[in-house]
Design a protein around this motif. Structure first.
Motif: not given
Length: 189
Positions: A126-129, A153-158
């Motif tokens: 999700g938003e966690e990396v 992450m703010k979005n998947k491309e952050d």
């Protein structure tokens, strides 16, 4: 005059015999892990793990007391040549102190003169990396470091979140390397 010379010689002999010198102990300190091999990160998309790996290597290379070996030389073919049963998701366990792990570390030693091997696994949920880092001692196969760091992450491309996470992990590895020193003691008289 003879008495003065006799007194002077006696004092010198007495002073020379009466001194007690302690044996001086000196020590030299050096890093245990001077040459590090960073294996390509696993898990995640290829673009994200490659970006994380590059950011990690860039931050690690700012610590000038170590040498990073094998940059760009550890590729898919090299990993396949190590006979890892799951080359897409290998880790420290595949290089531990057992027959297969010892053989893999021997193959690495033949190509690279490394003191330690660093592994990284990159995960997105999700938003966690998260980045899971492990380090193996090249000689013993023992696990010397294992930790994970997470970020949002703010979005998947952050990419800034990925870069920041990779830098933080590299700094933790540097701290570990600084803490692992070999102290050589020698004596002086």
């Amino acid at each position: 005059m003879k008495r003065f010379i006799f007194f002077l010689i006696s004092a010198l002999v007495f002073y020379g015999c009466g001194t007690t010198t302690k044996q001086q102990v000196k020590s030299a300190q050096e890093l245990k892990y001077k040459k590090i091999l960073v294996m390509p990160f696993t898990e995640g998309t290829e673009a994200q793990r490659s970006f994380a790996n590059d950011a990690f290597l860039q931050e690690l290379s700012t610590f000038l007391e170590i040498q990073i070996v094998g940059k760009g030389q550890v590729n898919t073919q090299f990993i396949q040549d190590l006979s890892i049963p799951h080359p897409e998701s290998y880790g420290a366990i595949d290089f531990s102190n057992n027959l297969q792990g010892n053989n893999r570390r021997q193959k690495i030693a033949e190509k690279f003169s490394a003191d330690g091997i660093v592994f990284g696994s990159f995960f997105i949920d999700g938003e966690e990396v998260a980045l899971y880092i492990q380090m193996v001692d090249m000689k013993t196969g023992g696990l010397t470091l294992s930790f994970s760091k997470e970020s949002v992450m703010k979005n998947k491309e952050d990419q800034e979140a990925i870069k920041s996470l990779a830098k933080t992990c590299a700094q933790k590895v540097v701290e570990h390397i600084k803490d692992n020193v070999i102290i050589t003691r020698f004596y002086r008289d």
